[in-house]
Every structure is written in structure tokens, then in C-alpha cells.
Design an enzyme around this catalytic site. Structure first.
Site, PDB file in Angstrom:
ATOM      1  CE  LYS A  30      -2.195  -1.002   3.902  1.00 40.43           C
ATOM      2  NZ  LYS A  30      -1.622  -2.302   4.268  1.00 40.43           N
ATOM      3  NE  ARG A 184       6.560  -0.684   9.578  1.00 41.51           N
ATOM      4  CZ  ARG A 184       5.340  -0.648   9.053  1.00 41.51           C
ATOM      5  NH1 ARG A 184       5.141  -0.089   7.873  1.00 41.51           N
ATOM      6  NH2 ARG A 184       4.323  -1.177   9.695  1.00 41.51           N
ATOM      7  NE  ARG A 195       2.305  -4.927  10.962  1.00 38.48           N
ATOM      8  CZ  ARG A 195       3.364  -4.908  10.155  1.00 38.48           C
ATOM      9  NH1 ARG A 195       4.435  -5.634  10.447  1.00 38.48           N
ATOM     10  NH2 ARG A 195       3.382  -4.177   9.091  1.00 38.48           N
TER      11      ARG A 195
HETATM   12  P1  AMP Z   1       1.247   0.510   8.895  1.00 36.78           P
HETATM   13  O1  AMP Z   1       2.451   1.369   8.702  1.00 36.78           O
HETATM   14  O2  AMP Z   1       0.057   0.960   8.087  1.00 36.78           O
HETATM   15  O3  AMP Z   1       1.535  -0.960   8.724  1.00 36.78           O
HETATM   16  O4  AMP Z   1       0.813   0.707  10.419  1.00 36.78           O
HETATM   17  C1  AMP Z   1       1.694   0.377  11.487  1.00 36.78           C
HETATM   18  C2  AMP Z   1       0.912   0.254  12.783  1.00 36.78           C
HETATM   19  O5  AMP Z   1       0.302   1.513  13.096  1.00 36.78           O
HETATM   20  C3  AMP Z   1      -0.232  -0.727  12.782  1.00 36.78           C
HETATM   21  O6  AMP Z   1       0.190  -2.070  12.996  1.00 36.78           O
HETATM   22  C4  AMP Z   1      -1.076  -0.195  13.932  1.00 36.78           C
HETATM   23  O7  AMP Z   1      -0.485  -0.487  15.185  1.00 36.78           O
HETATM   24  C5  AMP Z   1      -0.959   1.316  13.729  1.00 36.78           C
HETATM   25  N1  AMP Z   1      -2.013   1.810  12.815  1.00 36.78           N
HETATM   26  C6  AMP Z   1      -1.835   2.327  11.557  1.00 36.78           C
HETATM   27  N2  AMP Z   1      -3.003   2.663  11.021  1.00 36.78           N
HETATM   28  C7  AMP Z   1      -3.958   2.360  11.942  1.00 36.78           C
HETATM   29  C8  AMP Z   1      -5.374   2.456  11.962  1.00 36.78           C
HETATM   30  N3  AMP Z   1      -6.063   2.940  10.913  1.00 36.78           N
HETATM   31  N4  AMP Z   1      -6.020   2.037  13.083  1.00 36.78           N
HETATM   32  C9  AMP Z   1      -5.362   1.565  14.141  1.00 36.78           C
HETATM   33  N5  AMP Z   1      -4.020   1.424  14.183  1.00 36.78           N
HETATM   34  C10 AMP Z   1      -3.317   1.812  13.096  1.00 36.78           C
END
Ligand code: AMP
Length: 246
Positions: A30, A184, A195
Site C-alpha cells: 500500500k 521497522r 497484525r
Molecule cells: P502501517 O504502517 O500501516 O503498517 O501501520 C503500522 C501500525 O500503526 C499498525 O500495525 C497499527 O499499530 C498502527 N495503525 C496504523 N493505522 C492504523 C489504523 N487505521 N487504526 C489503528 N491502528 C493503526
């Protein structure tokens, strides 16, 4: 030939992309696609993960609450996420559209966003492109694991590399910034499993919600990066052309 012409038109189109949601499992691509689309359409990428990570780095109250949850692969509470997005969507750079990368991830977040967009449409704030287009990117589990374990990030420009599929020119360093790349904290197998659990339980119903609503496209994330971008652009172009013709 006709297909190629349509692709070219879609790539050249610089109308009003409106709100675009990129949905899909962790590490499906994404973020990579959102960055490509910002270049095509000149609209911002709004990555909830990136905003949270910068809050963690800055040590804000939000960052302190989010850090432990993120490291484990749990979701941050809806009310914090909705407020964070609310603040971001008020900025004028979102007027022609924006790419939401990582939001909504729960049905409560989706309801909140749908209501916000409905209110905006009623107020005619963004007349011809206020309806969202949702794009779900799919990839099988084994390839997701490869993407997670191979992912490397630039701390400065946030470019995303993958040591297996999209390596930097010089191992361990960003092509553009020259900075050392980092992995990360939640790109471990343990956090990834968590996740994925959150994704299956909470985010897959969001994808179904948008599938039912229409203006929804499903794209194979296993194709080469540039092909995935073209397919997303084409899908959005086709929905927007239909709306404009009505
Ligand atoms: P990402 O970079 O999109 O993989 O997000 C990393 C982490 O941020 C996720 O595993 C969640 O802990 C938190 N996070 C990101 N977006 C959301 C969301 N829309 N709702 C809740 N937690 C989020």
C-alpha cells in the site's frame, strides 16, 4: 490496442482523483503504491502508520500511547485514529483528493469516514469528486512474509525498499538520501502474525463493506510494481469518468 489507449489516457488524466482508499494486508504494498500515485496525481499520501511513527519519534502523547501497541502489532484505538485523520484532512492540500494508506482499518473507522464524506458532499465542499474509490490489493500469505522480512525503510524520505524484490542500488542505503535504511520494529514474524490477526478480524470486514458500496476495485499485488500502479490508476479513472458522465 484499445486497452493500451485507455491505459495511456488514464495515466495522463489529471482531473480530480478525490479520496482514494488503499486497503490490504500488512506489507501488501500500500505504501509503495501510495507513493507512486502521489507522483501521478500530485495529491498527498496520508499514511496513518507514518504519522504515528513520527509521533513516536517526536515523543508526543499520541506517540507514547501508540508505541507499545504498534510494536506488538495491535491497533491504536479508533477515537485517536479518527481525530488524527480529521486534523490531517482539514489541510488544503487534500482538496483535489488524497490517498489514504492504512485507514480505515476497522468498521468503526469506516463509518466515521463515510459520515465525514457524506457531510462534505452535502455541504458541496468537493463537488465532483467527493465520493471515495476503494482499492483492495491482494497477495498470498507466503509472499506477504517475504515482503515483511525483506522490507527496509529510509528514515528521511520514507522510501520503501525490499531486499528481495526492490533492493537499493547500494546495499543498506537509500538511493536518494544516502541514509542508512532501517527495519521497522513491527516487521518481525511475531508482530506480523498479530497484525495479520487484526487484519483478518477487523480489516477484512472493512473491505467487504466497501465492496458492497461499489466504486471498489480488487488488484493483484503480486504483479510488478508498475503494473499494479497502472491498474489502480485505470480503476480510479474509470470510476471517475462514469461519475462525470452521469
Ligand atoms: P502501517 O504502517 O500501516 O503498517 O501501520 C503500522 C501500525 O500503526 C499498525 O500495525 C497499527 O499499530 C498502527 N495503525 C496504523 N493505522 C492504523 C489504523 N487505521 N487504526 C489503528 N491502528 C493503526
Amino acid at each position: 490496442m484499445a486497452e493500451e489507449t485507455n491505459q495511456n489516457e488514464a495515466m495522463k488524466w489529471n482531473g480530480c482523483p478525490g479520496p482514494i482508499l488503499l486497503l490490504g494486508a500488512p506489507a501488501v504494498g500500500k505504501g509503495t503504491q501510495a507513493k507512486e500515485l502521489t507522483r501521478v496525481w500530485k495529491i498527498p499520501q496520508i499514511s496513518t502508520g507514518d504519522i504515528l511513527r513520527s509521533n513516536v519519534a517526536l515523543g508526543t502523547d499520541l506517540g507514547r500511547i501508540a508505541k507499545g501497541l504498534m510494536d506488538r502489532g495491535d491497533l491504536v484505538p479508533d477515537y485517536l485514529m479518527n481525530e488524527m485523520i480529521n486534523m490531517r484532512l482539514r489541510k488544503p492540500d487534500t482538496f483535489r483528493g488524497y490517498i489514504l494508506d492504512g485507514f480505515p482499518r476497522t468498521l468503526a473507522q469506516a463509518d466515521w469516514l463515510d459520515n465525514r464524506l457524506e457531510m462534505q458532499a452535502a455541504a458541496k465542499a468537493q463537488e465532483h469528486c467527493s465520493g471515495l474509490v476503494a482499492v483492495s490489493i491482494r497477495l498470498d500469505y507466503n509472499r506477504l512474509i517475504r515482503r515483511v522480512t525483506g522490507r527496509r525503510n529510509c528514515p528521511v524520505c520514507h522510501r520503501i525498499y525490499n531486499i528481495y524484490g526492490l533492493p537499493p542500488k547500494r546495499e543498506g542505503f537509500c538511493d536518494v538520501e544516502g541514509e542508512p535504511l532501517y527495519t521497522r520494529a513491527d516487521d518481525t514474524l511475531e508482530a506480523f502474525e498479530n497484525r495479520m490477526r487484526a487484519y483478518r478480524e477487523l480489516t477484512e470486514p472493512v473491505i467487504e463493506h466497501y465492496r458492497q458500496m461499489g466504486s471498489f476495485a480488487e488488484i493483484d499485488g503480486g504483479e510488478p510494481m508498475g503494473i499494479v500502479t497502472v491498474k489502480i490508476v485505470e480503476a480510479v479513472y474509470s470510476f471517475r469518468s462514469q461519475t462525470a458522465a452521469q
